[in-house]
Write a protein that holds these residues in place. Structure first.
Motif: not given
Length: 1183
Positions: A1067, A1071, A1077, A1080, A1122, A1124
């Motif tokens: 990621c 980014r 994605y 995002k 995701d 994260t």
């Protein structure tokens, strides 16, 4: 006193000489010296010495005083006329005449009106020699009428237009002073554009938007009555125009192209021109065919007003004012004519003649038009006055020939025209007086030899005496070849010699007798400087001495003064002067110059000078410095009652010049062994003249001082006992205060033994009432400091004096001080006590002052006693302690702070003097309104359960009113002390217990609790409590911990952690490369959306929602899809206290999870704990 003696007049036969020559001879009449002893004896006609002004404007609120004072011998009597007829003051009880004076006092303050006494008054002063009259005194009361009521319409005009705001003040007497101000009593600003005219109107050459205001106010100040009248405010509104045309000047005042102005001589001529125009015009002034007088011309009001002071007939003419701006100029011509009220050219003077002499009275005046001269004799027109054969009238002159004593009279000259008049009194006094010499007998004249001597002989007599001088009673008169005889009787000796010393006799003779007087002349030797200062050259840093020895007449005492470069000596301690020497120590380059010695006596002075040059020093070995050795060989000489001369020999100065000597004395009679400072003298002086006090046994000692310090004292001199004398001073700090209501205690600071001046020191104590007519009562007391006078009235002012005396006599008359007899308690209570309750804790008390006589002492203030009688709520009548507040001085109001709300109070007021309190006023009852309550007395949490808590409390100890309800606020607290949502709950006022249900188990809550009255909310009390723990959930958590210890679980968790790490790296790389994605894209589509938590039953992830609260997930929440972990934005999110994004409490206190997306089922209870999630929960989050 010098007497001007005129030469004798020669007789001329009638008609043989012109009138002018005759008048020149008449003018030399006898003058009467202003010698008081002479004037006491001479008969003299009346002379008016003081009178009120001709135009006398009086204040109608005060008594009318019309002055008329006169002198004469015998003293004159007075009478008055009013409006031309006799004014009989005996018939009017309001009118009195001051004794020994002609001044009238009309008492209109008690009754009567000033208008009744308007009119023209004239005073006559009369004695046997004639009658003098005053001016016609016109009495008019001042007037300050009110403004006429009028309705003033608002004024609206466009920007740039001109404007005149009229004032038109009421006509007053005297005319008022006009000024413009606003509602705030601030003067309106004035400029070249806006100004006030002489008529009081306010002129605008052109208006601006900032001139808009509603409070243009004209004020008229009447100074005589100290009143100010106000016109109704004028409203002006200026409308802003987009464009306004400029225009040339035009005059707002005066009108037309020409005008006329008339002014009287001696007044101020004021000419005014005010113009309008755009831009604002500038005013210039010129005088046609002439120039403006430089020193008498002034410009006022931004040059719109021209003023010429002390105007004369020469100032008549045409004056032109010119108004000018960029678009043009206009002018206006003012024709000025200066008229003149009469003014004196020669005013008639008093004439003193002897029988058979001639004289004249001249009355010459000018004016425009020319004044008419008329004569009166003793206040009567001379045409109808008694005839006098010695008198002849020739226009403005009265000629007297061969007068007799019956010719004595007072003549009045009246010069008048249409603008005013002058009235002068001049008497003709025919006297037959033998000579008198006015110079004091045996006067001593002292003159320096070889200088002129003037011996006075002032004299008077009628006819004019002749004067002769004789010396040492010799038979022949002094001749004018050696002496000069002046007309005033003075004898002058042009060059007086030693043999001129002697007694001189002045003899005055006329046909009625002779008088003589002796004076004495002494010739003194001149003062000489026999040893003059000499030129000196000295090295820098050394000491130089100039000598100046003076020889003088032994009867004169010279004073020697030293000057440097014709100015005073520098104020520096290095310069010292003694009898014959000037010494300059530590000479510097600046000390070079000319030094002059000046010797002065009362009769002459001489001087001599010398020059000082300063050069560089030569090296010398360093000396050893020390303080001086003590002086020795003290000697007392010239021993007098009040002084003695002390001389001594200085000790070695030890290489540092002595700067001064300090002299001390010992009083062996009163303070043996104690030395006092007497005086100091310069270091160059070895003698001192010491002032002494009587009845002291003196010894003296001397100390020397240089820059290093002071020497030891010398040996004491011999003793010297001065004679006793009366005291020089009186006791100080004299006071009179009573200790009891019927006494007066007089105290003072007594004299010490040194001040007593002799044996038998006593004090004469005197007293009397200040406001009475009693004589002084005195008593002599011993050497004490207090005396008590008994039997005095209570608190009466007394005049007191204390005088010292001893066996030799009394001290000087002492100063009088004021004291008071003893005070007593006040007799009267303050009345009309009023209470104004300001708020629930503050009240204001007012009262009327008591009469001053009832205080019976020095007013110290007023004292308020107040106490809480009962509570408005409980009606409890228990006794409370009274409180006291004292207000200093004569205050008649005060504030009572710190009262309890919703209570009944009582108070009374008492006056306080130095003795104590007076009686109390009647009790005044008042009540305070409700206030906010205090905090509840206690708050306890009892019977905690899984989902409920019970609160118990006690009401506030100080409700300060009627309780209306309680307010309870509470919120949960997690383990990190973060606060959850706040719940607000209202509870009836009659409750003391409340149970909260549907609370979270094992959760800490914080409670805020306070009471309310109608006045508002009171102080709060806080408490914390925890609901009980569910044992079943604790067991589940224990099992979860056991699973977490298995190896497969640990491996699975490591794999998941590695996967999360890889996802984070991917990621981050994407980014940074700008790629997107799915998650995002959703973030870009929604501004920081919230993520719904995973459902407990199926382990799936929720969708993004559009909830209003977009705060990130907190501790214990699910992980985003995701994989994260987002950084926490705030530690205060309510997510820490339960599932879901938004949370709130329902009405019964239970907690409800609420979502902004689609709603889910109730989460499992295990996730509602505020503790950190267990490993099993963490695993569920990532499956």
């Amino acid at each position: 006193m010098q007497l001007k003696i005129m030469p004798k007049k020669k007789r001329l036969s009638a008609g043989r000489a012109p009138l002018m020559l005759f008048l020149c001879q008449m003018i030399s009449a006898l003058e009467v010296p202003l010698d008081p002893k002479l004037l006491e004896d001479l008969v003299q006609p009346p002379t008016i010495t003081q009178q009120s002004p001709k135009d006398y404007i009086i204040d109608p609120r005060e008594n009318i005083v019309i002055q008329c004072e006169a002198k004469g011998k015998p003293p004159p009597s007075f009478s008055w006329t009013r409006n031309g007829t006799h004014f009989d003051i005996d018939k009017d009880p309001l009118v009195t005449m001051k004794p020994g004076s002609g001044t009238l006092i009309i008492n209109i303050m008690s009754e009567g009106k000033a208008e009744t006494y308007e009119g023209v008054y004239q005073c006559t002063a009369r004695n046997e020699r004639g009658a003098a009259i005053s001016n016609n005194i016109v009495i008019r009361p001042s007037r300050s009428p009110l403004w006429t009521k009028e309705k003033l319409e608002p004024i609206t005009l466009r920007n740039g237009q001109s404007l005149v705001l009229p004032c038109r003040p009421p006509i007053g007497l005297p005319p008022p002073i006009i000024f413009w101000m606003d509602n705030s009593f601030q003067r309106l600003p004035q400029s070249e554009r806006v100004s006030q005219g002489l008529n009081g109107d306010l002129y605008f050459s052109n208006v601006l938007p900032e001139d808009t205001r509603e409070d243009y106010i004209c004020y008229a100040r009447f100074n005589h009555t100290q009143t100010i009248q106000q016109k109704q405010p004028i409203s002006v509104k200026v409308i802003s125009a987009k464009s306004h045309r400029q225009r040339p000047p035009a005059f707002l005042t005066p009108d037309g192209n020409t005008s006329r102005k008339e002014e009287l001589r001696g007044n101020v001529l004021s000419l005014e021109c005010i113009a309008e125009g755009l831009p604002t015009p500038i005013i210039y002034w010129i005088k046609e065919d002439g120039t403006l007088p430089i020193n008498r011309t002034f410009y006022r009001n931004f040059k719109k007003t021209l003023q010429i002071v002390q105007v004369t007939e020469a100032d008549s003419g045409n004056y032109q004012c010119i108004a000018k701006n960029a678009l043009g100029a206009i002018h206006h011509t003012i024709s000025v004519t200066v008229k003149a009220a009469p003014y004196w050219i020669i005013a008639p003077q008093n004439l003193v003649l002897s029988p058979e002499e001639d004289g004249a009275l001249i009355c010459r005046a000018s004016g425009n038009p020319k004044p008419r001269i008329s004569w009166l004799s003793n206040g009567v027109p001379i045409e109808i006055a008694p005839d006098d054969p010695s008198r002849k009238i020739d226009g403005d002159t009265i000629i007297f020939s061969k007068v007799q004593e019956r010719s004595s009279a007072v003549y009045q000259c009246n010069a008048s025209n249409e603008y005013g008049y002058l009235l002068a009194n001049a008497f003709v006094n025919v006297l037959a007086e033998p000579p008198r010499i006015l110079t004091s007998a045996n006067t001593l004249y002292q003159v320096i030899a070889n200088r002129p001597a003037l011996l006075d002989c002032a004299f008077f007599g009628s006819p004019l005496p002749t004067i002769e001088w004789f010396k040492d009673a010799k038979g022949s008169a002094l001749r004018e070849d050696i002496y000069v005889l002046h007309e005033n009787g003075t004898l002058e000796i042009p060059v007086a010699q030693k043999d001129s010393t002697g007694t001189y006799t002045c003899v005055a003779r006329n046909k009625l007798g002779m008088a003589k007087n002796d004076v004495h002349l002494e010739i003194k030797d001149p003062t000489r400087i026999i040893k003059q200062p000499e030129y000196a050259v000295v090295q820098r840093g050394s000491t130089v001495s100039f000598e100046c020895k003076v020889k003088h007449d032994h009867t004169l005492i010279p004073t020697v003064t030293w000057l440097k470069d014709h100015g005073e000596l520098p104020s520096d301690g290095r310069f010292t002067v003694d009898k014959d020497h000037l010494v300059v120590a530590d000479v510097s380059d600046d000390d070079g110059g000319t030094y002059t010695c000046v010797a002065n006596t009362t009769l002459d002075n001489v001087s001599a000078s010398a020059v000082l040059s300063v050069v560089a020093p030569t090296p010398t070995p360093a000396p050893i410095y020390d303080v001086p050795n003590p002086p020795f060989d003290l000697e007392l000489t010239d021993q007098l009652d009040r002084s003695v001369q002390l001389s001594w020999t200085p000790g070695d100065d030890n290489n540092s010049p002595i700067t001064k000597f300090i002299i001390e004395y010992e009083d062996a009679m009163h303070e043996p062994g104690l030395w006092h400072h007497q005086t100091e003298v310069p270091g160059t002086q070895t003698t001192a003249q010491l002032k002494l006090s009587p009845y002291v046994n003196y010894s003296f000692r001397v100390m020397a001082e240089n820059n290093l310090g002071r020497s030891l004292p010398s040996e004491a001199s011999e003793q010297y006992l001065t004679k006793a004398a009366e005291p020089d001073k009186n006791p100080t700090a004299v006071e009179g205060l009573g200790s009891e209501p019927d006494n007066l205690v007089i105290t003072w600071k007594p004299l010490n033994g040194f001040e007593s001046n002799g044996p038998g020191l006593q004090y004469k104590v005197s007293w009397r009432q200040k406001d009475g007519d009693d004589e002084w009562t005195s008593v002599v007391v011993a050497n004490v400091s207090k005396y008590i006078v008994s039997g005095t009235p209570t608190f009466v002012p007394y005049l007191i004096k204390v005088q010292a005396l001893n066996d030799a006599g009394f001290a000087p008359e002492p100063a009088v001080v004021m004291g008071h007899s003893g005070e007593d308690l006040p007799m009267v209570a303050p009345g009309n006590v009023r209470v104004n309750v300001v708020n629930s804790t503050l009240a204001e008390v007012h009262w009327d002052p008591v009469p001053l006589k009832s205080i019976r002492g020095h007013l110290q203030g007023y004292r308020i006693y107040y106490w809480k009688a009962q509570s408005s709520l409980t009606r409890n009548r228990r006794h409370l302690e009274k409180k006291i507040l004292t207000f200093q001085g004569s205050k008649t109001h005060g504030m009572l702070p710190g009262l309890e709300p919703f209570s009944h109070y009582s108070l009374n007021v008492r006056v306080v003097n130095g003795k104590g309190e007076g009686p109390a006023s009647a009790d005044k009852v008042f009540s305070t309104p409700e206030g906010v309550p205090s905090a509840p007395s206690s708050l306890k949490i009892v019977n905690p359960t899984l989902d409920s808590l019970t609160l118990e409390w006690e009401p506030p100890s100080h409700p300060n009113g009627i309780l209306t309800e309680y307010t309870l606020k509470y919120q949960p607290i997690n383990s990190t002390h973060e606060l959850g949502p706040l719940v607000d709950l209202k509870i009836p006022a009659n409750k003391t217990r409340w149970t909260l249900k549907n609370l979270n188990f094992s959760t800490r809550y914080k409670f805020y609790f306070y009471a309310q009255t109608a006045a508002g909310s009171g102080s709060q009390i806080t408490e914390e409590a925890i609901t009980t723990v569910d044992e079943g959930k604790l067991a589940m958590a224990s099992r979860q911990v056991d699973i977490a210890t298995q190896g497969w679980f640990i491996g699975l968790m490591c794999a998941v952690a590695l996967l999360i790490l890889i996802l984070l790296i991917v990621c981050f790389i994407r980014r940074n490369k700008g790629g997107k994605y799915p998650v995002k894209e959703k973030e870009d589509a929604h501004a920081d959306p919230e993520i719904q938590p995973m459902k407990e039953d199926d382990g799936t992830f929720g969708e993004y929602s559009d909830a209003e609260d977009h705060k990130p997930l907190k501790k214990g929440s699910r992980t985003p899809s995701d994989r994260t972990v987002k950084k926490e934005d705030s530690d205060d999110s309510l997510v820490d206290y339960g599932e879901g994004v938004n949370g709130q409490f329902n009405e019964d206190g239970s907690f409800i999870g609420q979502y902004s997306g689609k709603k889910e089922k109730e989460p499992a209870e295990g996730n509602e704990s505020s503790e950190a999630p267990s490993p099993v929960n963490a695993m569920n989050s990532f499956v």
